[in-house]
Design a protein around this motif. Structure first.
Motif, PDB file in Angstrom:
ATOM      1  N   ASP A  30     -11.237   1.710 -17.117  1.00  0.00           N
ATOM      2  CA  ASP A  30     -10.608   2.919 -17.647  1.00  0.00           C
ATOM      3  C   ASP A  30      -9.483   3.383 -16.716  1.00  0.00           C
ATOM      4  OD1 ASP A  30     -11.830   5.342 -15.863  1.00  0.00           O
ATOM      5  OD2 ASP A  30     -13.287   3.722 -16.130  1.00  0.00           O
ATOM      6  N   GLY A  31      -8.605   4.215 -17.234  1.00  0.00           N
ATOM      7  CA  GLY A  31      -7.438   4.669 -16.487  1.00  0.00           C
ATOM      8  C   GLY A  31      -7.770   5.418 -15.214  1.00  0.00           C
ATOM      9  N   GLU A  32      -8.821   6.229 -15.237  1.00  0.00           N
ATOM     10  CA  GLU A  32      -9.210   6.998 -14.047  1.00  0.00           C
ATOM     11  C   GLU A  32      -9.632   6.061 -12.913  1.00  0.00           C
ATOM     12  OE1 GLU A  32     -12.704  10.104 -12.727  1.00  0.00           O
ATOM     13  OE2 GLU A  32     -11.967  10.200 -14.784  1.00  0.00           O
ATOM     14  N   THR A  33     -10.438   5.065 -13.227  1.00  0.00           N
ATOM     15  CA  THR A  33     -10.878   4.103 -12.215  1.00  0.00           C
ATOM     16  C   THR A  33      -9.693   3.310 -11.689  1.00  0.00           C
ATOM     17  OG1 THR A  33     -13.048   3.916 -13.256  1.00  0.00           O
ATOM     18  CG2 THR A  33     -12.410   2.139 -11.779  1.00  0.00           C
ATOM     19  N   ALA A  34      -8.833   2.849 -12.582  1.00  0.00           N
ATOM     20  CA  ALA A  34      -7.654   2.091 -12.164  1.00  0.00           C
ATOM     21  C   ALA A  34      -6.775   2.924 -11.243  1.00  0.00           C
ATOM     22  CB  ALA A  34      -6.861   1.629 -13.386  1.00  0.00           C
ATOM     23  N   GLY A  35      -6.624   4.215 -11.542  1.00  0.00           N
ATOM     24  CA  GLY A  35      -5.839   5.105 -10.686  1.00  0.00           C
ATOM     25  C   GLY A  35      -6.428   5.235  -9.293  1.00  0.00           C
ATOM     26  N   ARG A  36      -7.754   5.355  -9.212  1.00  0.00           N
ATOM     27  CA  ARG A  36      -8.405   5.441  -7.898  1.00  0.00           C
ATOM     28  C   ARG A  36      -8.215   4.147  -7.107  1.00  0.00           C
ATOM     29  NH1 ARG A  36     -12.810   7.562 -10.782  1.00  0.00           N
ATOM     30  NH2 ARG A  36     -13.982   5.666 -10.354  1.00  0.00           N
ATOM     31  N   TRP A  37      -8.366   3.023  -7.775  1.00  0.00           N
ATOM     32  CA  TRP A  37      -8.176   1.734  -7.097  1.00  0.00           C
ATOM     33  C   TRP A  37      -6.753   1.604  -6.582  1.00  0.00           C
ATOM     34  CZ3 TRP A  37     -10.796  -2.060 -11.084  1.00  0.00           C
ATOM     35  CH2 TRP A  37     -12.173  -1.876 -11.038  1.00  0.00           C
ATOM     36  N   PHE A  38      -5.787   1.985  -7.402  1.00  0.00           N
ATOM     37  CA  PHE A  38      -4.390   1.901  -7.003  1.00  0.00           C
ATOM     38  C   PHE A  38      -4.120   2.785  -5.797  1.00  0.00           C
ATOM     39  CE2 PHE A  38       0.110   3.085  -7.296  1.00  0.00           C
ATOM     40  CZ  PHE A  38       0.681   1.820  -7.252  1.00  0.00           C
ATOM     41  N   GLU A  39      -4.657   3.996  -5.816  1.00  0.00           N
ATOM     42  CA  GLU A  39      -4.478   4.919  -4.688  1.00  0.00           C
ATOM     43  C   GLU A  39      -5.084   4.338  -3.415  1.00  0.00           C
ATOM     44  OE1 GLU A  39      -5.971   9.348  -3.431  1.00  0.00           O
ATOM     45  OE2 GLU A  39      -5.425   9.011  -5.527  1.00  0.00           O
ATOM     46  N   GLN A  40      -6.262   3.745  -3.532  1.00  0.00           N
ATOM     47  CA  GLN A  40      -6.894   3.121  -2.366  1.00  0.00           C
ATOM     48  C   GLN A  40      -6.053   1.973  -1.827  1.00  0.00           C
ATOM     49  OE1 GLN A  40     -10.816   2.070  -3.701  1.00  0.00           O
ATOM     50  NE2 GLN A  40     -11.580   4.166  -3.572  1.00  0.00           N
ATOM     51  N   GLN A  42      -2.775   1.685  -2.116  1.00  0.00           N
ATOM     52  CA  GLN A  42      -1.571   2.271  -1.519  1.00  0.00           C
ATOM     53  C   GLN A  42      -1.832   2.777  -0.114  1.00  0.00           C
ATOM     54  OE1 GLN A  42      -0.166   5.190  -4.468  1.00  0.00           O
ATOM     55  NE2 GLN A  42       1.810   4.219  -4.246  1.00  0.00           N
TER      56      GLN A  42
END
Length: 52
Positions: A30-40, A42
Motif C-alpha cells: 500500500d502507499g503508506e507502507t511504500a512511503g515509509r520504506w522510501f523515507e527510510q 532516503q
C-alpha cells in the motif's frame, strides 16, 4: 525492448536474462507502507557519486 502497456495492472516483466529478473508488480504494497520504506531509504542509505 517491448513497450509496456499503458493500462496494464498485473505483474510486468521488465528484465529477464542471465543476470536475473526484474518484475514490476503494481499495488504489491500500500502507499503508506511504500512511503515509509522510501523515507527510510532516503535517510538511512548513504549514497555516493562518481565512477568506479
Amino acid at each position: 525492448m517491448a513497450q509496456l502497456g499503458l493500462f496494464d495492472r498485473g505483474p510486468q516483466r521488465l528484465l529477464d536474462d542471465a543476470s536475473g529478473r526484474i518484475v514490476l508488480t503494481p499495488e504489491l504494497v500500500d502507499g503508506e507502507t511504500a512511503g515509509r520504506w522510501f523515507e527510510q531509504l532516503q535517510t538511512g542509505v548513504q549514497g555516493r557519486a562518481g565512477r568506479d
